[in-house]
Design a protein around this motif. Sequence first.
Motif, PDB file in Angstrom:
ATOM      1  N   ARG A 123      -2.273  -9.200  -1.523  1.00 32.72           N
ATOM      2  CA  ARG A 123      -1.011  -8.760  -0.931  1.00 32.72           C
ATOM      3  C   ARG A 123      -1.107  -7.391  -0.261  1.00 32.72           C
ATOM      4  NH1 ARG A 123       3.848  -6.579  -3.313  1.00 32.72           N
ATOM      5  NH2 ARG A 123       2.686  -6.384  -5.253  1.00 32.72           N
ATOM      6  N   PHE A 124      -1.754  -6.415  -0.910  1.00 29.14           N
ATOM      7  CA  PHE A 124      -1.845  -5.083  -0.321  1.00 29.14           C
ATOM      8  C   PHE A 124      -2.731  -5.080   0.925  1.00 29.14           C
ATOM      9  CE2 PHE A 124      -0.250  -3.937  -4.485  1.00 29.14           C
ATOM     10  CZ  PHE A 124       0.625  -2.903  -4.194  1.00 29.14           C
ATOM     11  N   SER A 125      -3.786  -5.874   0.912  1.00 33.21           N
ATOM     12  CA  SER A 125      -4.623  -5.982   2.104  1.00 33.21           C
ATOM     13  C   SER A 125      -3.836  -6.575   3.257  1.00 33.21           C
ATOM     14  CB  SER A 125      -5.854  -6.850   1.802  1.00 33.21           C
ATOM     15  OG  SER A 125      -6.615  -7.065   2.960  1.00 33.21           O
ATOM     16  N   ALA A 126      -2.988  -7.574   2.968  1.00 32.42           N
ATOM     17  CA  ALA A 126      -2.202  -8.208   4.026  1.00 32.42           C
ATOM     18  C   ALA A 126      -1.259  -7.221   4.690  1.00 32.42           C
ATOM     19  CB  ALA A 126      -1.417  -9.388   3.449  1.00 32.42           C
ATOM     20  N   THR A 149       1.046  -1.786   8.324  1.00 31.20           N
ATOM     21  CA  THR A 149       2.326  -1.306   7.808  1.00 31.20           C
ATOM     22  C   THR A 149       2.400  -1.582   6.311  1.00 31.20           C
ATOM     23  OG1 THR A 149       3.305  -1.902   9.941  1.00 31.20           O
ATOM     24  CG2 THR A 149       4.814  -1.341   8.174  1.00 31.20           C
ATOM     25  N   PRO A 150       2.298  -0.553   5.465  1.00 28.72           N
ATOM     26  CA  PRO A 150       2.213  -0.767   4.008  1.00 28.72           C
ATOM     27  C   PRO A 150       3.574  -1.038   3.356  1.00 28.72           C
ATOM     28  CG  PRO A 150       2.055   1.566   4.492  1.00 28.72           C
ATOM     29  CD  PRO A 150       2.103   0.868   5.828  1.00 28.72           C
ATOM     30  N   ARG A 151       4.221  -2.127   3.770  1.00 28.54           N
ATOM     31  CA  ARG A 151       5.555  -2.431   3.231  1.00 28.54           C
ATOM     32  C   ARG A 151       5.517  -2.829   1.761  1.00 28.54           C
ATOM     33  NH1 ARG A 151       6.549  -4.635   8.610  1.00 28.54           N
ATOM     34  NH2 ARG A 151       8.074  -3.275   9.626  1.00 28.54           N
ATOM     35  N   ALA A 152       4.387  -3.292   1.282  1.00 25.32           N
ATOM     36  CA  ALA A 152       4.271  -3.629  -0.142  1.00 25.32           C
ATOM     37  C   ALA A 152       4.084  -2.386  -0.992  1.00 25.32           C
ATOM     38  CB  ALA A 152       3.116  -4.600  -0.367  1.00 25.32           C
ATOM     39  N   GLY A 153       4.005  -1.201  -0.353  1.00 24.00           N
ATOM     40  CA  GLY A 153       3.765   0.038  -1.074  1.00 24.00           C
ATOM     41  C   GLY A 153       2.288   0.362  -1.137  1.00 24.00           C
ATOM     42  N   VAL A 154       1.975   1.433  -1.836  1.00 23.43           N
ATOM     43  CA  VAL A 154       0.591   1.826  -2.096  1.00 23.43           C
ATOM     44  C   VAL A 154       0.523   2.315  -3.535  1.00 23.43           C
ATOM     45  CG1 VAL A 154       0.053   2.476   0.292  1.00 23.43           C
ATOM     46  CG2 VAL A 154       1.014   4.182  -1.255  1.00 23.43           C
ATOM     47  N   HIS A 155      -0.682   2.452  -4.066  1.00 28.89           N
ATOM     48  CA  HIS A 155      -0.791   3.076  -5.385  1.00 28.89           C
ATOM     49  C   HIS A 155      -1.364   4.476  -5.233  1.00 28.89           C
ATOM     50  CE1 HIS A 155      -4.891   1.466  -5.070  1.00 28.89           C
ATOM     51  NE2 HIS A 155      -4.404   0.241  -5.066  1.00 28.89           N
ATOM     52  N   GLY A 156      -1.157   5.287  -6.260  1.00 26.82           N
ATOM     53  CA  GLY A 156      -1.433   6.716  -6.145  1.00 26.82           C
ATOM     54  C   GLY A 156      -2.883   7.098  -6.182  1.00 26.82           C
ATOM     55  N   GLU A 157      -3.783   6.159  -6.435  1.00 27.94           N
ATOM     56  CA  GLU A 157      -5.202   6.461  -6.437  1.00 27.94           C
ATOM     57  C   GLU A 157      -5.886   5.776  -5.263  1.00 27.94           C
ATOM     58  OE1 GLU A 157      -3.407   3.993  -8.355  1.00 27.94           O
ATOM     59  OE2 GLU A 157      -4.389   4.684 -10.192  1.00 27.94           O
ATOM     60  N   LEU A 158      -6.944   6.405  -4.770  1.00 28.34           N
ATOM     61  CA  LEU A 158      -7.670   5.943  -3.599  1.00 28.34           C
ATOM     62  C   LEU A 158      -6.730   5.780  -2.399  1.00 28.34           C
ATOM     63  CD1 LEU A 158     -10.628   5.433  -2.970  1.00 28.34           C
ATOM     64  CD2 LEU A 158     -10.260   2.999  -3.305  1.00 28.34           C
TER      65      LEU A 158
END
Length: 481
Positions: free
Chosen positions: A266-269, A275-284
């Motif tokens: 999902r995050f790659s998509a 456009t990071p609509r699924a959000g991101v995580h705080g690492e990397l």
Amino acid sequence: MATPRDRDVPQQARELHRRLSRWRPAYQPLIVAYVVIVASDFWAAGPTPGVLGWPLTVMWTWPIFTTLTGIVGIRRTRRALRASAARWHGHGLTISGSFLIVVVPTVGRHDTYPALERSVLSYVTFLPRCFPRLRIDIVVDEGCEAADRIAELAAGSPLIRVVTVPRWYRTANGTRFKARATHYSHELRICEQEHRDDTWVLHMDDDTGVGPDTALAVARFIEEQAQAGRNGKHLAQGILTYPREYAMNRLTWLADSARPAEDVGRFSAWTGSGTPRAGVHGELLLVRASIEATIGWDFGPRSIVEDAQFALIFCARYEGRSGWFGGRCYGASPACLRDFFRQRERWSWGLAGLVFNRSLQLRNRLLLGYSVMSWVVGPIQNVGVVMLIGVLIADPNTSPVTYLVIPLWALNMAYVIWMYWEGLRVNAEVSADPRRRWWESLAVILLIPIFGLMESIPGLRGFLKFARHTENKFLVIAKPS
């Protein structure tokens, strides 16, 4: 991903390269699971629905958009990895001319220090090989209990700087917790004239390290953006993994198999398509310093998922300018079930707040609302709970109102199976012993109903706390070292 001695770096780098360079997310588990489930569902479905027919038709079909997005992400990841391998074939080590600043906020407690030390030493060991211009900023609050140990750690390398957030510091919007510390370091970089296009900020959690593969992937991504010029990306994210040797609790480690799979799917998509609509995580989380300077981290006193809020603001301002890379970072699963629940509860609590935050773009909040709703209703979607309800009401018939939804049900369940199977494969391959135990693959499938409750119950609790306007808290759990 234990930090090696300097003389072991070349050997470990070669081992990791051989182990990970040919990895691609596999389709086979998804296809096999889908064929088995769709055949079983058609065989078991009765001619007429029972009392649960309509509710299950809606609830078990509901996650289909997330499933389809994840499958698109698998395809996108495979293509991205092939394209990167072809582009950099024969180049060897990539040296980036950009300035890389690693930002590591930490609560600075004694119980969190061992993981912090392990992580920071990994930055010092691996990142300089690809980044001659490098600094590691450990961000702490003034008076934190492990301040002396952190100062001693920083004294061991000229690459490390301790950034102390004064007690008196307040942001303009009254932001608290980790975002307050991150915003302070952000303002400090602006004062020091480091918010430049050729400066990149790598945000890391204090329990998450890097390896030689991480350094190479980040350097290559940054160099690709330098070559792209004005069309370059401004933000990117890779894969969060969990080596087995960091796992104090085998159940939470198996449950966290879903997280690297989410990055691959999902995050790659979303992030990989711009456009990071699924959000991101705080690492990397890699952000161009000049772009981060236009957003900052001052999101107000109720912000407890500042990484997701940053991503949604980025979506509105810089649509199409995010990317995804195949590098990994190496974190640790929660040490116990209680910490696992507290972590998920905080995420749900914070994300629910973003759904109703009218300062954010509506279309991004709608997608987030869909995801949060899928999480919140998880307990009553769980197959074990549904079977129990069927027994209690003396009507265990789970047939849908139309056979047309059965292929969708099967695809949703097959994707969940793929997530845990592929995620376990990723986590095993980054471990010191990359072999999957014979029982781990079996357990990770059989325990999916349990994992579903482990994820959904704290998700529901977090949403209820938001709905009751409970005072938000940023609970930092200790991670294994």
